[in-house]
Motif scaffolding. Structure first.
Motif, PDB file in Angstrom:
ATOM      1  N   TRP A  55     -20.076  69.819  96.235  1.00 40.60           N
ATOM      2  CA  TRP A  55     -19.095  70.888  96.334  1.00 40.60           C
ATOM      3  C   TRP A  55     -19.037  71.514  97.731  1.00 40.60           C
ATOM      4  CZ3 TRP A  55     -22.663  70.667  92.244  1.00 40.60           C
ATOM      5  CH2 TRP A  55     -22.122  70.327  90.993  1.00 40.60           C
ATOM      6  N   PHE A  56     -17.897  72.088  98.040  1.00 41.35           N
ATOM      7  CA  PHE A  56     -17.739  72.919  99.235  1.00 41.35           C
ATOM      8  C   PHE A  56     -16.698  73.984  98.938  1.00 41.35           C
ATOM      9  CE2 PHE A  56     -14.827  69.372  99.568  1.00 41.35           C
ATOM     10  CZ  PHE A  56     -13.666  69.900 100.098  1.00 41.35           C
ATOM     11  N   THR A  57     -16.559  74.958  99.828  1.00 44.14           N
ATOM     12  CA  THR A  57     -15.647  76.077  99.604  1.00 44.14           C
ATOM     13  C   THR A  57     -14.647  76.191 100.749  1.00 44.14           C
ATOM     14  OG1 THR A  57     -16.933  77.767 100.774  1.00 44.14           O
ATOM     15  CG2 THR A  57     -17.572  77.281  98.492  1.00 44.14           C
ATOM     16  N   SER A  58     -13.726  77.122 100.609  1.00 46.47           N
ATOM     17  CA  SER A  58     -12.734  77.342 101.661  1.00 46.47           C
ATOM     18  C   SER A  58     -13.373  77.848 102.943  1.00 46.47           C
ATOM     19  CB  SER A  58     -11.669  78.335 101.180  1.00 46.47           C
ATOM     20  OG  SER A  58     -12.267  79.568 100.802  1.00 46.47           O
ATOM     21  N   GLN A  59     -14.573  78.426 102.848  1.00 45.46           N
ATOM     22  CA  GLN A  59     -15.291  78.885 104.034  1.00 45.46           C
ATOM     23  C   GLN A  59     -15.827  77.729 104.877  1.00 45.46           C
ATOM     24  OE1 GLN A  59     -18.053  81.498 101.740  1.00 45.46           O
ATOM     25  NE2 GLN A  59     -17.477  83.054 103.237  1.00 45.46           N
ATOM     26  N   GLU A  76      -9.597  71.098  93.622  1.00 45.86           N
ATOM     27  CA  GLU A  76     -10.361  72.247  93.135  1.00 45.86           C
ATOM     28  C   GLU A  76     -11.227  71.866  91.946  1.00 45.86           C
ATOM     29  OE1 GLU A  76      -9.408  76.628  91.175  1.00 45.86           O
ATOM     30  OE2 GLU A  76      -8.020  75.816  92.698  1.00 45.86           O
ATOM     31  N   GLN A  77     -12.463  72.328  91.973  1.00 49.33           N
ATOM     32  CA  GLN A  77     -13.370  72.150  90.850  1.00 49.33           C
ATOM     33  C   GLN A  77     -12.836  72.941  89.648  1.00 49.33           C
ATOM     34  OE1 GLN A  77     -16.458  70.528  90.123  1.00 49.33           O
ATOM     35  NE2 GLN A  77     -16.066  71.377  88.096  1.00 49.33           N
ATOM     36  N   TYR A  78     -12.624  72.247  88.527  1.00 40.33           N
ATOM     37  CA  TYR A  78     -12.137  72.926  87.327  1.00 40.33           C
ATOM     38  C   TYR A  78     -13.251  73.775  86.723  1.00 40.33           C
ATOM     39  CZ  TYR A  78     -10.503  73.870  82.652  1.00 40.33           C
ATOM     40  OH  TYR A  78     -10.148  74.507  81.484  1.00 40.33           O
ATOM     41  N   MET A  79     -12.963  75.025  86.440  1.00 35.61           N
ATOM     42  CA  MET A  79     -13.941  75.924  85.846  1.00 35.61           C
ATOM     43  C   MET A  79     -13.463  76.538  84.529  1.00 35.61           C
ATOM     44  SD  MET A  79     -16.782  76.048  87.589  1.00 35.61           S
ATOM     45  CE  MET A  79     -17.554  77.579  87.073  1.00 35.61           C
ATOM     46  N   SER A 102     -13.621  82.789  94.213  1.00 33.78           N
ATOM     47  CA  SER A 102     -13.069  81.758  95.090  1.00 33.78           C
ATOM     48  C   SER A 102     -13.486  80.380  94.578  1.00 33.78           C
ATOM     49  CB  SER A 102     -13.563  81.945  96.525  1.00 33.78           C
ATOM     50  OG  SER A 102     -13.147  83.192  97.033  1.00 33.78           O
ATOM     51  N   PRO A 103     -12.567  79.426  94.566  1.00 36.96           N
ATOM     52  CA  PRO A 103     -12.875  78.121  93.984  1.00 36.96           C
ATOM     53  C   PRO A 103     -13.788  77.282  94.868  1.00 36.96           C
ATOM     54  CG  PRO A 103     -10.685  78.097  94.951  1.00 36.96           C
ATOM     55  CD  PRO A 103     -11.178  79.506  95.045  1.00 36.96           C
ATOM     56  N   SER A 104     -14.441  76.323  94.241  1.00 40.47           N
ATOM     57  CA  SER A 104     -15.136  75.254  94.952  1.00 40.47           C
ATOM     58  C   SER A 104     -14.255  74.020  94.912  1.00 40.47           C
ATOM     59  CB  SER A 104     -16.483  74.959  94.292  1.00 40.47           C
ATOM     60  OG  SER A 104     -17.354  76.060  94.413  1.00 40.47           O
ATOM     61  N   TYR A 105     -14.542  73.075  95.794  1.00 38.50           N
ATOM     62  CA  TYR A 105     -13.730  71.859  95.892  1.00 38.50           C
ATOM     63  C   TYR A 105     -14.605  70.631  95.874  1.00 38.50           C
ATOM     64  CZ  TYR A 105     -10.182  75.202  97.420  1.00 38.50           C
ATOM     65  OH  TYR A 105      -9.320  76.267  97.481  1.00 38.50           O
ATOM     66  N   ARG A 106     -14.003  69.509  95.486  1.00 34.58           N
ATOM     67  CA  ARG A 106     -14.654  68.211  95.526  1.00 34.58           C
ATOM     68  C   ARG A 106     -13.752  67.221  96.254  1.00 34.58           C
ATOM     69  NH1 ARG A 106     -15.006  67.394  89.460  1.00 34.58           N
ATOM     70  NH2 ARG A 106     -15.365  65.233  90.071  1.00 34.58           N
ATOM     71  N   ILE A 107     -14.363  66.198  96.815  1.00 36.58           N
ATOM     72  CA  ILE A 107     -13.618  65.196  97.574  1.00 36.58           C
ATOM     73  C   ILE A 107     -13.021  64.162  96.637  1.00 36.58           C
ATOM     74  CG2 ILE A 107     -13.845  63.364  99.307  1.00 36.58           C
ATOM     75  CD1 ILE A 107     -16.015  65.062 100.642  1.00 36.58           C
ATOM     76  N   SER A 108     -11.736  63.906  96.788  1.00 40.47           N
ATOM     77  CA  SER A 108     -11.059  62.911  95.952  1.00 40.47           C
ATOM     78  C   SER A 108     -11.688  61.538  96.158  1.00 40.47           C
ATOM     79  CB  SER A 108      -9.567  62.845  96.306  1.00 40.47           C
ATOM     80  OG  SER A 108      -8.950  64.104  96.137  1.00 40.47           O
ATOM     81  N   GLY A 109     -11.937  60.868  95.051  1.00 38.93           N
ATOM     82  CA  GLY A 109     -12.555  59.555  95.134  1.00 38.93           C
ATOM     83  C   GLY A 109     -14.053  59.592  95.279  1.00 38.93           C
ATOM     84  N   GLY A 110     -14.638  60.787  95.203  1.00 36.48           N
ATOM     85  CA  GLY A 110     -16.080  60.929  95.332  1.00 36.48           C
ATOM     86  C   GLY A 110     -16.490  61.275  96.749  1.00 36.48           C
ATOM     87  N   THR A 111     -17.614  61.979  96.885  1.00 36.85           N
ATOM     88  CA  THR A 111     -18.071  62.400  98.207  1.00 36.85           C
ATOM     89  C   THR A 111     -18.335  61.209  99.117  1.00 36.85           C
ATOM     90  OG1 THR A 111     -19.155  64.244  97.067  1.00 36.85           O
ATOM     91  CG2 THR A 111     -19.650  63.977  99.390  1.00 36.85           C
ATOM     92  N   PHE A 112     -18.728  60.085  98.526  1.00 36.37           N
ATOM     93  CA  PHE A 112     -18.998  58.900  99.349  1.00 36.37           C
ATOM     94  C   PHE A 112     -17.733  58.374 100.020  1.00 36.37           C
ATOM     95  CE2 PHE A 112     -20.189  54.510 100.332  1.00 36.37           C
ATOM     96  CZ  PHE A 112     -21.428  54.714 100.916  1.00 36.37           C
ATOM     97  N   ASN A 113     -16.578  58.806  99.557  1.00 29.51           N
ATOM     98  CA  ASN A 113     -15.321  58.460 100.223  1.00 29.51           C
ATOM     99  C   ASN A 113     -15.366  58.904 101.680  1.00 29.51           C
ATOM    100  OD1 ASN A 113     -12.672  57.737 100.783  1.00 29.51           O
ATOM    101  ND2 ASN A 113     -11.760  59.399  99.615  1.00 29.51           N
ATOM    102  N   HIS A 227     -16.605  67.150  85.440  1.00 25.17           N
ATOM    103  CA  HIS A 227     -16.747  66.234  86.572  1.00 25.17           C
ATOM    104  C   HIS A 227     -15.728  65.095  86.491  1.00 25.17           C
ATOM    105  CE1 HIS A 227     -19.273  65.446  90.051  1.00 25.17           C
ATOM    106  NE2 HIS A 227     -19.287  64.166  89.755  1.00 25.17           N
ATOM    107  N   CYS A 228     -14.564  65.403  85.945  1.00 22.17           N
ATOM    108  CA  CYS A 228     -13.501  64.401  85.870  1.00 22.17           C
ATOM    109  C   CYS A 228     -13.025  64.046  87.275  1.00 22.17           C
ATOM    110  CB  CYS A 228     -12.331  64.932  85.045  1.00 22.17           C
ATOM    111  SG  CYS A 228     -12.792  65.344  83.342  1.00 22.17           S
TER     112      CYS A 228
END
Length: 350
Positions: A55-59, A76-79, A102-113, A227-228
């Protein structure tokens, strides 16, 4: 030539910057894979699950700028507005309304992308795996590095956690004692974490209109989230296990996790397709025991890591060394960018 020790985010990003400037380098990685503490597990027709950085944030503006530069999207991470919360083992999980933070985010396709995209900008000969660095010798005009193979460079970048290089690599002459003391007492992000993920054919939590999020003081799972994938076409739940459960066998740990999740989410959690877990304390290139207890993020961002040593032949670049957001992906991006800038400036002054 520049030698970068470590093919995690900070190491590969340093290489990416040097590549753009035409500065020759090699990246030495002890593992048989790149990515370091970014470790996404991919299985056909299943959601990518994150066993490391997620995860990461807008900051986290340095990371977001890099993603935009590389053309990588994030979501955006669904909460939802409610979560399951278990205050103690004596109390069952209860539904709790959470504030709209404030939302957290995830990288599309997985962080390894992110890792894979950086790797694709480099030549196949730029990154060498299974190269465990054992010794670094500083000479008057060069640096000798001993790994599975031996290398000679003008500069070396330590792109791995300080505690690891302080304990695993012999430096000749020795590094300053104040640097070594701080490095050995620097917390390594994720070093004792346990991640767990379950994949599903259907998002039963959506179908039953119940939260996907769990916070528990009872354990073994302490945090659990939806974690969809970014398309919400492949389904999973993922989170953390209390590190004390590393003492159990994998079978005992899984049984305890499933029991807790069934008590929280109901029997449909038993419909999981795969169960994945990852103990970072079993990773010899992440975990190194400490002589005394080290607090989370202890010495992360210590200004000493921003210095160079042996007349600029040694530079330090890892998430823990960043002056802002140390211990996070954003910190790794900042550290790598700052380190590469120093190298480019030095080259221009020659």
């Amino acid at each position: 030539m520049i030698l970068i020790i470590g093919a995690g985010l900070s190491g590969l990003l340093t290489a990416y910057h040097l590549k753009k400037e035409g500065i020759p380098f090699k990246v030495l990685e002890a593992r048989d894979r790149v990515g370091g503490r970014i470790h996404t597990i991919y299985k056909t027709n299943e959601a990518p699950v994150e066993m490391g950085a997620t995860w990461f944030t807008s900051q986290h503006t340095y990371l977001r700028s890099l993603l935009e530069e590389l053309g990588i999207s994030y979501f955006e991470q669904y909460m939802g507005s409610k979560v399951f919360y278990q205050p103690s083992s004596a109390q069952p999980p209860q539904l709790v309304t959470i504030p709209n933070e404030s939302p957290s985010y995830r990288i599309s396709g997985g962080t390894f992308n992110l890792i894979n995209t950086l790797l694709s900008t480099l030549d196949t000969t730029d990154v060498l795996l299974n190269q465990t660095v054992k010794k670094v010798t500083f000479e008057e005009k060069s640096v000798l590095v001993e790994a599975k193979d031996n290398f000679k460079a003008t500069k070396v970048v330590l792109a791995l956690p300080p505690k690891l290089w302080s304990k695993n690599i012999l430096f000749t002459p020795g590094l300053p004692s104040n640097l070594m003391n701080i490095a050995t007492e620097t917390h390594t992000w994720m070093e004792d974490a346990i991640k767990v993920a379950l994949t599903f054919k259907e998002p039963f939590w959506e179908q039953e209109n119940i939260p996907a999020t769990l916070f528990s003081n009872a354990g073994p799972v302490t945090e659990f989230y939806d974690h969809c994938d970014h398309k919400r076409s492949a389904f999973a739940l993922c989170g953390f296990i209390n590190s004390a459960y590393k003492q159990l066998s994998s079978t005992e740990r899984q049984e305890a996790v499933i029991k807790q999740l069934k008590n929280t989410f109901g029997s449909r959690v038993l419909e999981y397709v795969t169960y994945q877990e990852y103990l970072w304390s079993k990773e010899e290139y992440t975990f190194k025991a400490s002589e005394a207890y080290i607090f989370p993020h202890q010495n992360n961002g210590n200004p000493i890591f921003s210095n160079s040593f042996f007349t600029d032949k040694l530079l330090i670049s890892s998430s823990e060394s960043a002056l802002e957001f140390p211990g996070y992906m954003n910190g790794a991006v900042l550290a790598a960018t700052a380190t590469a800038k120093k190298i480019v400036q030095a080259q221009q002054e020659i």
